[in-house]
Design a protein around this motif. Structure first.
Motif, PDB file in Angstrom:
ATOM      1  N   LYS A  52       0.816  -1.220   0.000  1.00 38.61           N
ATOM      2  CA  LYS A  52       0.000   0.000   0.000  1.00 38.61           C
ATOM      3  C   LYS A  52       0.847   1.266   0.000  1.00 38.61           C
ATOM      4  CE  LYS A  52      -3.680  -2.512   0.221  1.00 38.61           C
ATOM      5  NZ  LYS A  52      -4.349  -2.881  -0.991  1.00 38.61           N
ATOM      6  N   ARG A  53       0.324   2.252  -0.730  1.00 36.99           N
ATOM      7  CA  ARG A  53       0.942   3.576  -0.819  1.00 36.99           C
ATOM      8  C   ARG A  53       0.010   4.572  -0.125  1.00 36.99           C
ATOM      9  NH1 ARG A  53       4.733   4.650  -4.431  1.00 36.99           N
ATOM     10  NH2 ARG A  53       3.799   6.640  -5.016  1.00 36.99           N
ATOM     11  N   VAL A  54       0.587   5.364   0.785  1.00 36.35           N
ATOM     12  CA  VAL A  54      -0.201   6.269   1.630  1.00 36.35           C
ATOM     13  C   VAL A  54       0.326   7.688   1.479  1.00 36.35           C
ATOM     14  CG1 VAL A  54      -0.880   6.779   4.015  1.00 36.35           C
ATOM     15  CG2 VAL A  54      -0.659   4.392   3.258  1.00 36.35           C
ATOM     16  N   LEU A  55      -0.601   8.653   1.393  1.00 35.53           N
ATOM     17  CA  LEU A  55      -0.254  10.071   1.347  1.00 35.53           C
ATOM     18  C   LEU A  55      -0.892  10.758   2.549  1.00 35.53           C
ATOM     19  CD1 LEU A  55       0.840  12.640  -0.080  1.00 35.53           C
ATOM     20  CD2 LEU A  55      -1.335  12.717  -1.344  1.00 35.53           C
ATOM     21  N   HIS A  75       4.935   2.450   1.150  1.00 28.80           N
ATOM     22  CA  HIS A  75       5.406   3.798   0.858  1.00 28.80           C
ATOM     23  C   HIS A  75       4.484   4.806   1.537  1.00 28.80           C
ATOM     24  CE1 HIS A  75       7.506   6.828  -1.513  1.00 28.80           C
ATOM     25  NE2 HIS A  75       6.340   7.383  -1.748  1.00 28.80           N
ATOM     26  N   GLN A  77       4.083   9.029   1.972  1.00 28.38           N
ATOM     27  CA  GLN A  77       4.533  10.382   1.677  1.00 28.38           C
ATOM     28  C   GLN A  77       3.810  11.331   2.616  1.00 28.38           C
ATOM     29  OE1 GLN A  77       5.277  11.776  -2.284  1.00 28.38           O
ATOM     30  NE2 GLN A  77       4.885   9.735  -3.117  1.00 28.38           N
ATOM     31  N   ARG A 119      -0.298   7.612  -7.575  1.00 30.29           N
ATOM     32  CA  ARG A 119      -1.579   7.102  -7.089  1.00 30.29           C
ATOM     33  C   ARG A 119      -1.361   6.475  -5.725  1.00 30.29           C
ATOM     34  NH1 ARG A 119      -2.494   9.982 -10.174  1.00 30.29           N
ATOM     35  NH2 ARG A 119      -3.504   9.894 -12.165  1.00 30.29           N
ATOM     36  N   PHE A 120      -2.373   6.640  -4.866  1.00 35.29           N
ATOM     37  CA  PHE A 120      -2.263   6.162  -3.492  1.00 35.29           C
ATOM     38  C   PHE A 120      -3.468   5.297  -3.139  1.00 35.29           C
ATOM     39  CE2 PHE A 120       0.108  10.048  -3.914  1.00 35.29           C
ATOM     40  CZ  PHE A 120       1.306   9.730  -3.308  1.00 35.29           C
ATOM     41  N   ASP A 121      -3.222   4.329  -2.252  1.00 37.42           N
ATOM     42  CA  ASP A 121      -4.291   3.460  -1.758  1.00 37.42           C
ATOM     43  C   ASP A 121      -5.048   4.118  -0.625  1.00 37.42           C
ATOM     44  OD1 ASP A 121      -3.610   0.934  -3.308  1.00 37.42           O
ATOM     45  OD2 ASP A 121      -1.691   1.434  -2.366  1.00 37.42           O
ATOM     46  N   VAL A 123      -5.358   8.168   1.189  1.00 35.60           N
ATOM     47  CA  VAL A 123      -4.971   9.560   1.334  1.00 35.60           C
ATOM     48  C   VAL A 123      -5.572  10.057   2.642  1.00 35.60           C
ATOM     49  CG1 VAL A 123      -5.149  11.894   0.394  1.00 35.60           C
ATOM     50  CG2 VAL A 123      -4.788   9.954  -1.150  1.00 35.60           C
ATOM     51  N   GLY A 149      -9.355   3.211  -3.908  1.00 41.89           N
ATOM     52  CA  GLY A 149      -8.625   3.981  -2.917  1.00 41.89           C
ATOM     53  C   GLY A 149      -9.504   4.519  -1.801  1.00 41.89           C
TER      54      GLY A 149
END
Length: 184
Positions: A52-55, A75, A77, A119-121, A123, A149
């Motif tokens: 998973k990518r998180v902002l 990840h 950010q 792109r994030f999973d 936000v 997302g």
């Protein structure tokens, strides 16, 4: 004056103290709310954060973003404009050796322009209250999210999301309203 500290509530960095700096509009998400949020996310992701990518768009103390990293997000950010908060975020990231965490300096709208095709999973949007940030951001959020997302919002009053989102969960703690939405 005693220094205010909160702690990471779960995962690999559990119990790690996070110093809270004095900054206008900074109000760290309470432990109970963070725990509730990540219980919700755990449910929807089947407990697997590894890809998973998180902002974290208004990082502040970084509590929301570091919770994601602590639970194994691939990840994270973080975006922050306050210089003292930026220094604290970078210091904690370095102390933890959290190589999956990147810290961006700047305000949310400026950083969103630089992210381009990212792109994030998940936000995380926990802006300073009383600044109308949600109305500024609503149209910019859907392109940031993957197909399913999730969007987490904290606000001073209940919100009615645009039709591009459905509410998965919502709650209130004290004067803070929080919701987990999904892009549709």
């Amino acid at each position: 004056m005693k220094k205010h500290i909160i702690r990471i509530v779960g995962g690999d960095y559990r119990r790690t103290p996070i110093p809270v700096i004095e900054a206008e509009g900074l109000r760290p998400t309470p432990d109970r709310v963070r725990e509730t949020l990540y219980n919700w996310v755990h449910h929807f992701w089947g407990g697997d954060f590894s890809d998973k990518r998180v902002l974290d768009l208004f990082a502040g103390t970084g509590a929301l973003g570091f919770e994601a990293a602590s639970r194994g997000a691939a990840h994270v950010q973080m975006v922050e404009s306050n210089p003292a908060a930026l220094a604290a975020l970078r210091a904690l990231r370095n102390k933890l050796g959290a190589l999956q965490v990147r810290v961006h300096a700047g305000d949310a709208t400026m950083v969103l322009e630089r992210l381009e095709d990212a792109r994030f999973d998940l936000v995380l949007v926990d802006p300073p209250f009383g600044k109308d940030w949600l109305n500024v951001l609503w149209n910019r959020l859907p392109p940031l999210l993957t197909d399913d997302g999730l969007l987490y919002i904290e606000s001073e009053s209940p919100i009615e999301p645009p039709e591009t989102f459905k509410v998965l969960r919502s709650s209130k703690a004290g004067h803070v309203h929080f919701q987990l939405l999904q892009k549709i």
